[in-house]
Motif scaffolding. Structure first.
Motif, PDB file in Angstrom:
ATOM      1  N   MET A   1       2.112   1.752  -3.158  1.00 39.50           N
ATOM      2  CA  MET A   1       1.709   1.799  -4.327  1.00 39.50           C
ATOM      3  C   MET A   1       1.514   3.630  -3.843  1.00 39.50           C
ATOM      4  O   MET A   1       1.247   4.303  -4.740  1.00 39.50           O
ATOM      5  CB  MET A   1       0.625   1.746  -4.398  1.00 39.50           C
ATOM      6  CG  MET A   1       0.153   0.092  -4.942  1.00 39.50           C
ATOM      7  SD  MET A   1       1.540  -0.377  -6.502  1.00 39.50           S
ATOM      8  CE  MET A   1       1.803   1.360  -7.457  1.00 39.50           C
ATOM      9  N   LEU A   2       1.301   3.945  -2.725  1.00 41.03           N
ATOM     10  CA  LEU A   2       0.461   5.250  -3.048  1.00 41.03           C
ATOM     11  C   LEU A   2       1.945   6.457  -2.834  1.00 41.03           C
ATOM     12  O   LEU A   2       1.654   7.712  -3.078  1.00 41.03           O
ATOM     13  CB  LEU A   2      -0.007   5.450  -1.358  1.00 41.03           C
ATOM     14  CG  LEU A   2      -1.068   4.846  -0.832  1.00 41.03           C
ATOM     15  CD1 LEU A   2      -1.665   5.283   0.190  1.00 41.03           C
ATOM     16  CD2 LEU A   2      -2.451   5.456  -1.966  1.00 41.03           C
TER      17      LEU A   2
ATOM     18  N   THR B   1       1.273  -1.176   0.413  1.00 37.33           N
ATOM     19  CA  THR B   1      -0.109  -0.082   0.185  1.00 37.33           C
ATOM     20  C   THR B   1       0.685   1.426  -0.300  1.00 37.33           C
ATOM     21  O   THR B   1       0.597   2.076  -0.611  1.00 37.33           O
ATOM     22  CB  THR B   1      -0.818  -0.257   1.059  1.00 37.33           C
ATOM     23  OG1 THR B   1      -1.548  -0.826   1.678  1.00 37.33           O
ATOM     24  CG2 THR B   1      -1.782   0.905   0.917  1.00 37.33           C
TER      25      THR B   1
ATOM     26  N   ALA C   1      -6.924   9.489  -1.061  1.00 46.23           N
ATOM     27  CA  ALA C   1      -6.036   8.454  -0.615  1.00 46.23           C
ATOM     28  C   ALA C   1      -4.905   9.249   1.113  1.00 46.23           C
ATOM     29  O   ALA C   1      -5.221   7.943   2.131  1.00 46.23           O
ATOM     30  CB  ALA C   1      -4.242   8.453  -1.207  1.00 46.23           C
TER      31      ALA C   1
ATOM     32  N   GLN D   1      -3.084   2.010  -7.572  1.00 44.21           N
ATOM     33  CA  GLN D   1      -3.242   2.277  -6.643  1.00 44.21           C
ATOM     34  C   GLN D   1      -4.620   2.243  -6.004  1.00 44.21           C
ATOM     35  O   GLN D   1      -5.081   2.735  -4.666  1.00 44.21           O
ATOM     36  CB  GLN D   1      -3.463   3.524  -7.470  1.00 44.21           C
ATOM     37  CG  GLN D   1      -1.528   3.881  -7.616  1.00 44.21           C
ATOM     38  CD  GLN D   1      -1.075   5.510  -8.105  1.00 44.21           C
ATOM     39  OE1 GLN D   1      -2.019   5.774  -8.429  1.00 44.21           O
ATOM     40  NE2 GLN D   1       0.452   5.728  -8.081  1.00 44.21           N
TER      41      GLN D   1
ATOM     42  N   TRP E   1       4.351   5.893  -4.755  1.00 40.12           N
ATOM     43  CA  TRP E   1       4.682   5.897  -6.277  1.00 40.12           C
ATOM     44  C   TRP E   1       4.760   6.684  -7.091  1.00 40.12           C
ATOM     45  O   TRP E   1       3.894   7.129  -7.222  1.00 40.12           O
ATOM     46  CB  TRP E   1       3.706   4.706  -6.591  1.00 40.12           C
ATOM     47  CG  TRP E   1       4.620   3.859  -8.212  1.00 40.12           C
ATOM     48  CD1 TRP E   1       4.323   3.674  -9.382  1.00 40.12           C
ATOM     49  CD2 TRP E   1       5.157   2.899  -8.064  1.00 40.12           C
ATOM     50  NE1 TRP E   1       5.078   3.408 -10.248  1.00 40.12           N
ATOM     51  CE2 TRP E   1       6.015   2.531  -9.513  1.00 40.12           C
ATOM     52  CE3 TRP E   1       6.746   2.143  -6.904  1.00 40.12           C
ATOM     53  CZ2 TRP E   1       7.048   1.973  -9.585  1.00 40.12           C
ATOM     54  CZ3 TRP E   1       7.445   1.590  -7.419  1.00 40.12           C
ATOM     55  CH2 TRP E   1       7.934   1.117  -8.709  1.00 40.12           C
TER      56      TRP E   1
END
Length: 1734
Positions: A192-193, A189, A354, A299, A195
């Protein structure tokens, strides 16, 4: 599902067995995620969710539990006895209502969600409610947040197993798998956040085949407006407006949205287009990125995992702990921070959606556990500076920034201590602020904010909140580390204050005005932020002696190191009255001076604390006494006070507004605690340490008055003299304040409570005040507490509010002696208001006007020297000079305020001397003011005392006479005290006698004056009331609508020969004298009087026609314009047309001129269309400003009197049966003049069978008397047209059309509906039917009935004849009509009005206009009323078939007659009613009563025959009303006798009525039946406690959207439905236009009129049409009798029945439109609110 779950189990086994489990899972996710998410531009959410559950989340859970999750879960629950959390932890959405308890919360940030609050003990405490900004969470269950009641009943651990036992129970295999899985997923997580690669994924996630599709993603920012983004999207990606709006709303909510899916090239093009279209000279373009679909998919899944984690924590506390460990454990390579730190540090780069997920994850895990919360807090503090820097560069609001979490951490007392001790958090926070503000430092290391960026500056200031949170709860126990770290923090804070000390200096402008107004707001907003922090630092210091002393030492050192404003000259000697002051020169009016002196003021605060705690004795050990030079310390504060005085004296005019504003805030409530008040304290400290003569000389020098009082300065310039006078006033005021203001704990022995009490007393001396105004005017602490509640009952009495306004506190009499006219917290306007109010009060009481200084509490020993200012030589000298100028009367050298202040000072000095003499012996008292006042200068007759006696006789000082007298008396008192030795008590007796004898004479004089004034008042009152009586007599016509006076013109004989009672009959051959004379009327516009006559120009009444659903029996019924309506009003009265009038009369011509003028002027006004709808002919009544949209002409009617003999003859011949035959034949004869109708033949046959009409000839109707119709002037007929067109247009919502056949029908309908509405309202209020209406309502109603009666003159006679035939067909068979509605489908009162008003049309012949004579009319009315009443009774009977009150056989005539009818009726209703064996006669009477009451009102207005006296007395009971109504309407008092009287006709009719097919349908229950009497509509019942409504609103789910965005639940008060207002999700189409839910609902529920309660805003919204509405206070009040719009104050609210009743009356009386127009007129709208979107 089983297969799937098996699949999940198989997968998890496969992973379990893999050599590298993590890689296996990641590889699987890499394959699956792109196959689920982001497959198309607009995904199907439901499908996606299902796939994710099946393919990803289910296998992950299987892996976690090592078996089927359901089984695993059960085991887990058994192991750990209790898995539910003790803390609530619910995360608030923006706008959600939260509750704080003022009694139990540790600080105001401790809040409960609505569910926990309802189940907690705090519900009965002093709670507050407010709307959350979003992002916080519920503190229920947090033991550190509450003094008592930390848990609600739901989260109370009670006796359950302790939580800590969980971790040892958890299965080690599960724990190991959880650790591995959580670590993997949280890392995934996080990766991905954060990234950054938009095109590539990490190696382990790369899919085998790379797709070539991309997304163009648009991100949210706070700079571009909604409309700008919509416009950009429409241009850039060619979508329609609707789609662009949806995208924009989603971008705003989620933070980003893919707006295009396609190849790299097409996405690139879209990106360029968007950037190009959104760029602007002053605006950056929108942020757009191109992401590969796989990246986007991962994401999206990463965010989905956030919710999954929360679900898993819900299963067990153990799992939550594992997650916390994983989140906080250091990374494998030490360069990287732990996972949670990575997320925090990346926060500012994440988009909204997010961020929310990350924050909620932190809330539900780390912050739920004390130990992990501590570890997280340390991490947060460690990264604090970086996080704040990111926040300042970020453009999102704080509530969605990670920095907002500080409130969850820093406010916990134990955590705050630890963070101070281990993380030096105070230093960290202050350093952060200092770094941010470095850029504003000038060359002298002081702040200078010219040209700062306000947005950024605001963000920096937010950091101060964190400092406040840390300091909220002061420590009860100090450790050495805490001392050390606190003082270290204080040291850094003082460095920050050094940059403020002396910042933004100003220099007086001479000659020309300042060119650029300097920036001053930034400095003051900084000061306001620091206000609580400074107070809290002082509070912390005061709790430990050592810390206090060290803090004073630090502060003194910091002050000495400040280099600001050195003196530019050497010290010199100044001489006055043999005193020498050796000091340096400094002129505020010439040198630079600054208003910001935080360090000097902090030092003053700490010094007072030293005195209060007694630590002052150790001060020499910490600070060298030589260095503590109080003359120097007081220098800066004194300059500040002088600056304020000079600004007051207009010496700094050329420096512009900025300086005036600074001085205003310096003394204003928001800043004075840490500015003006502390300066005064510093001056008091100096005064207590210096020689009093020297101190006063210093003050004179700084005020630049030294030379003037020394007598070696003079000027002829009036301007300069004026300035000197003002400065002298201010200087005297300063001395009053320094000596008299002792209400500071430490300066004298007072408590905080005494201080607040004194503030309250002085505020209430100005005027009685509401609770909220008091709270606003009192200084508060960091928890926004003012301690008003504890103090106010001691000093004031609460007066409850009426139906409007608010409750007020009035000061108790005994507190008035505390009043000080020169109270130092009064602003200038307050000072004069208070003085005026008190003088006025004293005059009313008949006492003297002297506003004496109150007796102050004694100073503490350290400050006791201050009083010697009042008896030193310089003081005497100053006062002598001032009084001397007054005596010599050189008018430009003195002013009255100067004398007033001087007298006050003399009073203060004498009071002080008196107090000292009373408590000590004369020898010990060194305070010798009275002696000096009499001796100094007495050799030349120029002593102070001598001047005082002289001033008394000055005419120009008459206003001060009482004060001078009091001062002279006080001299006597003090003299007596000095001369007489002996016990003190005798002194007080003696001097009181002394005072008394002087006062007696004055009292007698005053009494004489008061009595003279009283006599004069009474004389004037008598004259007034005589004039009033005269006016009433001469304008009797206005006051008196009882029309008997006008009937005296008839021959007296006929009146006498009649019995009075007989004439009280309005219908039939016994009818009384008809008189509807209007009398002379005065036009409100031209003030001319005119009689209402047929040929005279028309007079008109203002009126407002509106559609109404107030009487509806079927709320919410949608109205189809087609159908039987409008000729027949359905019995449910779904929508009627109401015409109201305010009863003001004008000439028609005057009105037309006024109306045109209004139209022309209003067109040019801004937003005028919001107040009046010009297109629809609206205007405001010129006199009372009521909203109107038409006028009703006053119709003159000749008074007529029946010839009773001829009436009797006719009566013998004309029975009901005969009358029916005549009508039928007349209608058949007239039929030829209408359009031919094919169906008429059948109808004609039916009529022949039922009533043999062969004898009745076509013209026999004329044989009972005809007469010529009245002829009206052109203007009257014109006005008839104006009114009827408006009624038709508004009632049917159509375009105006004079020729429509329904124009007359609408006039009759509005007449009937208005009468029904009035009858219903009188019944509701329990008022009498006659005599309780106001004259204006009565004249409006009368005019309306007369207008409806003569409206027929405007229409074609054939149209009206046909309407009559159609209406009559409901009752009797008519030869021309088929398919008449059944008696259950018609409202009979509307029918009666229509028939009565249209029957005269039958009399018209081809060649000649005729109308029935009085006798014909009498019989027409009688028989129509009889027929309609019979029909209505049957209607009531048919509808009452489920009547529960089935009696035994009743006795008497009524019962017999009733039973007979009932049996006939039963025969003809196909036995549908066979089951009902009987019915209640009473219930039928009750059912018929409203109809009869309406009929009585109608005939009263139509004929003008006065009703029986009893009906206009107090409200009669229904039983006693009936016979009176029957006699007035000439009906038999036993109504069932009607059927007996007209037996043959009656039975025939019952058969016909009951035989209608519609009736059998209704009785079988196939269509709705209205019961009688109809139910009266009220507004819905509201709960007594407002929090119940808030609770309901919190459970409200919008019917059209599933998202969790904040909604505006809005309650319709007419039907109780809750709507989702102001939200695009619930907009509807109305007449082809998008409108909000409330507007659409109001159109159905209230025919356009709406009354809504916006629950979260606590305000009522009144709506009148799509474009008009206005807010109105809700009927909920707090305990202090005040409403609370927007829940700004948040006190508990309770329903006020009186106010709700007032709203009900407004609604019932159709005044909503008027109320809206009035409030809009007052508001004068600049920015219109789009009501239709509500």
């Amino acid at each position: 599902m089983m297969a799937e779950s098996l699949n999940g189990v198989q997968l998890s086994t496969k992973w379990q067995d893999a050599s590298n489990r993590e890689a296996a899972i990641l590889c699987y996710m890499g394959e699956q995620v792109p196959l689920i998410y982001c497959l198309e531009a607009e995904p199907q959410q439901g499908e996606e969710e299902q796939k994710v559950e099946e393919r990803l989340l289910c296998p992950l859970e299987c892996f976690l539990f090592g078996e089927d999750p359901c089984v695993g879960l059960e085991k887990l629950q058994q192991h750990s006895g209790c898995s539910s959390a003790q803390q609530c932890g619910r995360v608030f959405k923006e706008g959600e209502t939260v509750y704080s308890c003022r009694d139990c919360a540790i600080d105001p940030t401790c809040v409960l969600c609505i569910e926990c609050f309802q189940k907690s003990v705090h519900k009965s405490h002093r709670y507050k409610m407010h709307a959350s900004a979003g992002g916080g969470f519920c503190d229920c269950g947090d033991l550190e947040a509450w003094k008592t009641g930390p848990c609600c009943s739901q989260h109370d651990p009670g006796t359950s197993v302790n939580m800590e036992t969980d971790e040892c129970v958890m299965d080690p295999g599960l724990r190991e798998r959880a650790q591995m899985l959580f670590h993997l997923l949280l890392r995934y997580t996080t990766d991905m956040l954060v990234w950054e690669e938009t095109n590539e994924l990490s190696e382990e996630l790369k899919p085998k085949v790379k797709q070539d599709t991309y997304f163009c993603v648009l991100y949210n920012d706070e700079h571009h407006s909604y409309d700008h983004v919509i416009y950009t999207l429409q241009r850039a990606i060619a979508c329609d407006q609707n789609q662009a709006q949806i995208y924009t709303a989603l971008i705003d909510k989620e933070g980003r949205k893919a707006v295009k899916r396609g190849t790299l090239g097409s996405c690139q093009q879209a990106k360029d287009n968007i950037r190009r279209n959104s760029e602007h000279i002053i605006q950056k373009p929108l942020r757009v990125e191109i992401l590969h679909t796989a990246v986007m998919a991962h994401q999206t899944f990463a965010l989905r995992l956030g919710a999954w984690f929360q679900k898993i924590f819900g299963y067990s506390v153990g799992l939550r702990e594992v997650f916390c460990q994983v989140a906080l454990e250091p990374a494998a390579d030490n360069n990287n921070p732990c996972l949670i730190s990575r997320l925090m540090l990346h926060d500012a780069k994440l988009y909204k959606g997010a961020r929310k997920v990350v924050h909620e994850l932190i809330f539900s895990s780390l912050l739920m556990d004390t130990e992990y919360k501590r570890q997280f807090a340390m991490k947060f503090t460690e990264h604090y500076k970086q996080l704040q820097e990111d926040f300042i560069c970020d453009d999102h609001q704080r509530n969605i920034s990670i920095t907002a979490l500080s409130v969850q951490i820093f406010t916990v007392p134990t955590l705050a201590r630890q963070l101070i001790e281990e993380g030096s958090v105070i230093k960290v926070i202050v350093d952060t602020v200092m770094d941010m503000m470095r850029e504003h430092l000038d060359s002298n290391q002081r702040f200078h904010f010219q040209g700062h960026n306000p947005d950024k500056f605001f963000r920096v200031q937010v950091i101060f909140h964190d400092l406040r949170y840390i300091l909220i709860s002061k420590p009860s126990v100090w450790t050495e580390t805490l001392r050390e770290k606190f003082l270290e923090g204080l040291h850094v804070f003082l460095r920050f204050l050094c940059c403020m000390q002396g910042m933004e200096e100003v220099k007086r402008q001479l000659g020309q005005h300042v060119e650029v107004e300097p920036e001053w707001e930034a400095g003051f907003s900084l000061q306001m932020q620091l206000r609580y922090i400074l107070a809290m630092f002082q509070d912390w210091c005061s709790s430990d002696e050592r810390v206090l002393l060290l803090a004073f030492q630090e502060c003194h050192r910091a002050l000495m190191s400040c280099t600001n404003q050195p003196f530019r000259s050497e010290p010199v000697d100044n001489y006055m009255c043999k005193q020498i002051l050796h000091t340096r020169l400094y002129k505020v009016s010439q040198e630079p001076v600054s208003i910001h002196l935080p360090i000097s003021r902090l030092l003053a605060g700490l010094y007072v604390l030293l005195c209060q705690t007694g630590a002052i004795q150790y001060l020499p050990d910490f600070v060298d006494t030589v260095q503590l030079n109080f003359t120097e310390l007081a220098e800066q504060p004194l300059r500040c006070v002088v600056l304020a005085a000079q600004v007051c004296a207009d010496m700094w005019r050329r420096n512009g507004l900025s300086l005036v504003s600074q001085v205003y805030y310096y003394q204003d409530l928001k800043c004075r605690d840490e500015m003006f008040d502390k300066d005064i304290i510093m001056l008091q400290i100096a005064a207590s340490k210096m020689d009093p003569n020297h101190f006063l000389m210093l003050v004179l020098l700084r005020f630049e008055l030294f030379d003037i009082f020394n007598g070696n300065s003079s000027s002829k310039d009036q301007e300069v003299l004026k300035q000197w006078n003002r400065l002298t006033e201010e200087m005297l005021y300063l001395i009053i304040v320094i000596v008299g203001e002792r209400y500071v704990p430490g300066i004298s022995h007072v408590t905080k409570e005494d201080v607040t009490m004194r503030e309250v007393i002085h505020l209430l001396c100005i005027q009685p005040m509401a609770h909220s105004s008091l709270v606003k005017s009192l200084p508060d602490n960091e928890s926004h507490e003012t301690w008003l509640e504890t103090v106010v009952p001691k000093v004031a009495v609460f007066k409850k509010p009426g139906v409007s306004g608010h409750g007020l506190y009035e000061l108790k009499k005994e507190c008035l002696k505390e009043f000080n006219p020169f109270f130092y917290h009064y602003s200038r306007p307050q000072h004069s208001k208070a003085e005026e109010a008190q003088k006025k009060r004293r005059t009313q009481e008949g006492s003297d006007k002297a506003l004496r200084p109150p007796v102050p509490p004694p100073f503490c020993p350290g400050f006791s020297n201050i009083v010697y200012l009042l008896c030193c030589d310089i003081f005497i000298h100053i006062l002598r000079r001032i009084f001397q100028k007054a005596v010599e009367d050189c008018s430009s050298r003195w002013t009255e305020p100067m004398i007033q202040r001087a007298l006050h000072l003399v009073g203060q000095a004498l009071l002080e001397e008196k107090t000292q003499l009373e408590s000590n012996s004369t020898e010990e008292v060194t305070f010798d003011f009275s002696l000096k006042a009499q001796k100094t200068g007495s050799e030349h007759g120029k002593s102070l005392f001598h001047f005082l006696t002289k001033i008394k006789s000055l005419p120009s000082l008459k206003a001060q006479n009482d004060m001078i007298t009091w001062n002279l008396q006080m001299f006597e008192v003090v003299k007596c005290l000095r001369e007489k030795s002996g016990p003190v008590t005798s002194f007080s007796l003696d001097h009181s006698k002394m005072e008394e004898c002087v006062q007696d004479k004055e009292k007698a004089e005053r009494k004489r004056k008061a009595e003279a004034a009283k006599a004069h008042r009474q004389k004037i009152m008598a004259q007034m009331s005589a004039m009033q009586k005269n006016f009433i007599e001469s304008n009797k016509m206005l006051y008196d609508n009882v029309p008997e006076s006008s009937s005296q013109s008839d021959t007296a004989a006929s009146v006498e020969s009649l019995d009075v009672d007989e004439s009280r009959v309005a219908v039939g051959p016994q009818q009384g004298v008809c008189s509807t004379d209007w009398g002379p009327q005065i036009c409100i516009l031209c003030q001319e009087e005119q009689e209402v006559q047929a040929q005279a120009p028309a007079m008109v009444l203002t009126a407002c026609v509106q559609r109404s659903t107030v009487l509806t029996q079927d709320r919410g019924k949608t109205l189809s314009p087609e159908g039987g309506y409008p000729l027949f009003m359905p019995p449910d009265l779904a929508v009627g047309t109401h015409t109201g009038s305010c009863g003001h009369v004008m000439h028609a011509t005057c009105w037309q001129k006024y109306f045109e003028a209004v139209q022309n002027t209003t067109r040019n006004r801004l937003h005028a269309d919001l107040i009046i709808d010009l297109e629809n002919g609206e205007y405001m009544c010129p006199l009372c400003k009521s909203l109107c949209n038409t006028v009703i002409p006053l119709i003159p009617v000749e008074p007529s009197k029946l010839n009773y003999e001829s009436a009797e003859l006719v009566g013998q011949h004309l029975t009901l049966e005969r009358w029916v035959q005549i009508m039928s034949s007349r209608i058949r004869g007239l039929r030829g003049t209408w359009e031919t109708d094919k169906n008429c033949k059948e109808a004609a046959e039916e009529a022949m069978v039922l009533f043999d009409e062969s004898q009745a000839d076509f013209r026999s109707i004329l044989s009972f008397g005809v007469q010529e119709p009245p002829k009206f002037s052109r203007s009257i007929t014109e006005m008839l047209g104006v009114c009827s067109t408006t009624v038709h247009r508004v009632g049917l919502q159509t375009a105006p059309n004079d020729l429509c056949p329904y124009v007359p029908v609408m006039s009759w309908n509005t007449c009937a509906y208005t009468i029904q509405a009035i009858e219903s309202m009188l019944q509701e209020e329990g008022k009498a039917l006659f005599g309780s209406l106001q004259n204006r309502q009565l004249s409006g109603l009368k005019a309306l009935v007369q207008f409806s009666a003569f409206q027929r003159l405007k229409s074609r006679k054939a149209v009206i004849q046909k309407h009559f035939a159609d209406m009559l067909a409901v009752l009797v068979p008519v030869p021309t009509v088929v398919n008449a509605p059944s008696i259950l489908e018609v409202d009979f009162f509307h029918l009666l009005v229509g028939l009565i008003l249209s029957i005269p049309a039958l009399y018209q012949e081809e060649a000649v206009d005729l109308q029935p004579s009085a006798v014909s009319t009498a019989f027409n009315h009688l028989y129509l009323l009889h027929l309609v009443t019979m029909g209505h009774m049957l209607q009531v009977l048919l509808a009452s078939h489920d009547c529960a009150v089935i009696r035994g056989p009743e006795e008497g005539d009524e019962a017999h007659a009733a039973a007979e009818i009932f049996s006939i009726m039963s025969q003809h209703t196909d036995g549908l009613r066979a089951g009902v064996s009987g019915f209640s006669v009473e219930s039928v009477k009750r059912g018929v009563l409203p109809f009869l009451r309406c009929a009585a009102l109608f005939f009263n207005c139509l004929t003008g025959v006065p009703p029986p006296e009893e009906l206009s007395g107090t409200a009669e009971s229904p039983e006693s009303q009936l016979p009176l109504l029957c006699s007035y309407l000439s009906l038999p008092s036993n109504l069932f006798q009607l059927f007996q009287e007209h037996r043959d006709v009656g039975i025939t009719l019952i058969k016909r009525w009951c035989g209608n097919s519609a009736i059998s349908k209704a009785l079988k229950g196939e269509s709705q039946i209205i019961r009688y009497p109809r139910k009266r509509n009220r507004l819905i019942d509201l709960p007594e406690d407002y929090s119940v409504l808030l609770n309901q609103a919190s459970h409200f789910k919008c019917p059209n959207s599933s998202d969790d965005e904040r909604k505006h639940p809005t309650l319709c008060l007419q039907c109780g439905v809750t709507l989702c207002a102001q939200s695009p999700c619930c907009q509807q189409q109305l007449n082809g236009e998008e409108v909000g839910a409330c507007t659409a609902h109001a159109a159905i529920c209230g025919a356009g009129v709406g009354m809504f309660l916006r629950v979260r805003e606590c305000e009522i919204i009144l709506m009148a049409s799509k474009t008009r509405g206005s807010p109105h206070p809700a009927p909920y009040l707090d305990d202090y009798g005040e409403t609370d719009p927007q829940l700004g104050r948040g006190n508990p609210l309770h329903l006020c029945p009186e106010r709700y009743r007032k709203l009900l009356h407004m609604w019932q009386q159709h005044c909503v439109l008027e109320e809206i127009a009035r409030s809009l007129e007052l508001l004068n709208v600049m920015f219109p609110f789009e009501w239709q979107m509500l």
